[in-house]
Structure formats: C-alpha cells, structure tokens
Design a protein around this motif. Structure first.
Motif, short mmCIF file in Angstrom:
data_model
loop_
_atom_site.label_atom_id
_atom_site.label_comp_id
_atom_site.label_asym_id
_atom_site.label_seq_id
_atom_site.Cartn_x
_atom_site.Cartn_y
_atom_site.Cartn_z
N SER A 55 55.14 34.83 69.03
CA SER A 55 55.83 35.85 69.82
C SER A 55 55.66 37.24 69.22
O SER A 55 55.68 38.24 69.94
N PHE A 94 54.85 27.41 75.32
CA PHE A 94 54.84 28.80 74.88
C PHE A 94 54.78 29.73 76.09
O PHE A 94 55.47 30.76 76.14
N TYR A 95 53.99 29.38 77.08
CA TYR A 95 53.86 30.21 78.28
C TYR A 95 55.20 30.37 78.98
O TYR A 95 55.61 31.49 79.33
N LEU A 136 52.50 38.86 70.61
CA LEU A 136 52.31 38.74 72.04
C LEU A 136 52.27 40.09 72.77
O LEU A 136 51.49 40.26 73.70
N ASP A 137 53.11 41.03 72.36
CA ASP A 137 53.10 42.35 73.01
C ASP A 137 51.73 43.00 72.90
O ASP A 137 51.23 43.59 73.87
N ASP A 182 48.85 31.43 72.45
CA ASP A 182 50.04 30.90 71.78
C ASP A 182 49.92 30.93 70.25
O ASP A 182 50.93 30.89 69.55
N ARG A 198 58.21 29.90 77.78
CA ARG A 198 59.25 30.51 76.95
C ARG A 198 59.06 32.01 76.75
O ARG A 198 60.03 32.75 76.67
N HIS A 199 57.79 32.43 76.67
CA HIS A 199 57.54 33.81 76.25
C HIS A 199 56.83 34.70 77.28
O HIS A 199 56.89 35.92 77.18
N ARG A 257 58.73 37.14 81.77
CA ARG A 257 58.48 38.59 81.86
C ARG A 257 57.70 38.90 83.13
O ARG A 257 56.52 38.60 83.24
#
Length: 246
Positions: A60, A88-89, A63-64, A56, A91-92, A96
């Motif tokens: 963001s 954070f987990y 993160l990629d 986190d 939300r982001h 996915r």
C-alpha cells in the motif's frame, strides 16, 4: 501465472496488442524505484500499450506512486494492463473511485472446479502414457479435504499428478497443507538425482545452498541481484567449489 498470462494473452500474434503495436513491459517495483531517482525516464509516447506487472508487490505504501504513473500513461492515450492479487485489489484499489475509473474492465482468475481438475488429470494421464494415472488421480482428489485449494490450483494439481506418475507416496497430512507439496517434490528430485549418481556432495549441503539462494533472491525481489556465489559460500564454507560443481 499472472505474469505469464499478462505476457502471453496480449502478445499473441492474433491479438490487437501484438508486438507490432509497441508494447512496454514493466513492473510496479520498477516504477516506484524510478520515481525515487532525481532524474528518470518515463516517456511512453513511443508505445501504445504498457503491461504493468506485480502491482500488489509494492504494498500500500507504493501504490499512490504506481497509480499516479498509470493515470499519466492513460492521459497520453496509452493503454494499460496490470496484474494484481485479488485480495489486494479489492482492499486497496477497488475502494478508490478515482483509481477504478482508470480501468475499463477487471478480469478475475477463478479457482478451478472439480470438473476442471478431472479433465486436466485425464489429459495429463493420456499425455504421460499412464492409463492407470487418471483413476489414481480421482482417488487422490477424493482424499483431499474440501477446504484445501490443492486441486483448484493448476500448478499444484500438476505437482500432484507428477508425484502420482512418479509413484511417490503422498501422506494425508501433505494433502492438507498445499505448500507441503513443494517439499515432497523437492525431496523426490533430490532422491532421483542421487539415484542417478549425479550428486557429489551431501544432500544437506545442496539444500542449504538452495535455501540461501532463495532467501537472498526473495529479499531483493530482483531489484539488486545479490552475488550468489558469496551467498552460497556463507552457508557451505570450504565446500563452495564442490557444491557449485554439483
């Protein structure tokens, strides 16, 4: 707490992830930093488990890069364990599917219950050899607003019990705002050190040095540690040597 758990839970002697299995500990920030270099080493074929901390903390934007790294590591048959704040987990990452599929399980650390807090307080009082501490702790817990996370957090509860054991007065306002507790502990520590006669310079000078160091370390997040002597000198000036000696 998350970092400690990551290191200890999977590195205990009776764990299948004990050191004999070649464990690599790294941080998400380091993964991002390495990706920006023209040449970087990312060979993990010699390890069987990668512990990836602070996902986190890269935000963001990074993160990629981090999750691409996780996918590559997993494709080589290497296990991955990572830490991330809950909000954070969800939300982001959880949204996915291609990312959540990288992990077989998610372990969420829950807040303590009141029963957990009382049991901890009882054990703390016993180890401190302070029979009255437990009852005083219960009375204090009753004063804490129901929406406050103070007694649900083991670290903050430990600070509360430490202050109670030290007979430090804690106001209702300080019980309503969790981070105020750190200030109470800090001021108590300063007072105790002065009382012991160890302080040679003013408390204001010491505090300004501490704040400067904290801000400098927070700004770099450990990626490029600042010269702390220069940081302290910028706020204490000619008193530098005296403050450092103190």
């Amino acid at each position: 707490g998350k970092t400690t758990l990551l290191r200890s839970l999977f590195l205990s002697d009776d764990s299948i992830y004990s050191p004999q299995y070649s464990v690599s500990f790294t941080t998400a920030a380091l993964v991002v930093a390495e990706s920006k270099k023209t040449s970087h080493r990312s060979d993990v074929r010699t390890v069987s488990l990668v512990l990836l901390d602070g996902v986190d903390e890269v935000g963001s934007a990074g993160l990629d890069t981090v999750m691409d790294h996780v996918a590559k590591v997993r494709s080589r048959g290497v296990r991955v364990r990572m830490t991330c704040r809950t909000d954070f987990y969800f939300r982001h990452i959880a949204m996915r599917e291609n990312w959540t599929g990288l992990f077989g399980e998610v372990v969420e650390l829950q807040d303590w219950t009141r029963a957990d807090a009382e049991m901890f307080a009882e054990r703390y009082a016993d180890q401190a050899g302070d029979p009255s501490l437990y009852q005083r702790a219960i009375e204090l817990l009753d004063r804490i607003p129901s929406q406050s996370p103070l007694w649900r957090n083991p670290l903050q509860l430990t600070l509360l019990l430490y202050l109670l054991h030290s007979r430090v007065n804690i106001s209702q306002e300080e019980l309503s705002y969790p981070y105020a507790l750190y200030g109470v502990v800090y001021r108590h520590w300063q007072h105790r050190e002065r009382h012991r006669g160890t302080g040679q310079v003013s408390a204001t000078a010491v505090e300004s040095a501490h704040v400067a160091v904290a801000k400098a370390l927070d700004a770099t997040r450990g990626d490029a540690p600042p010269r702390l002597r220069d940081v302290i000198a910028s706020v204490v000036g000619d008193s530098l040597d005296a403050v450092l000696e103190d």
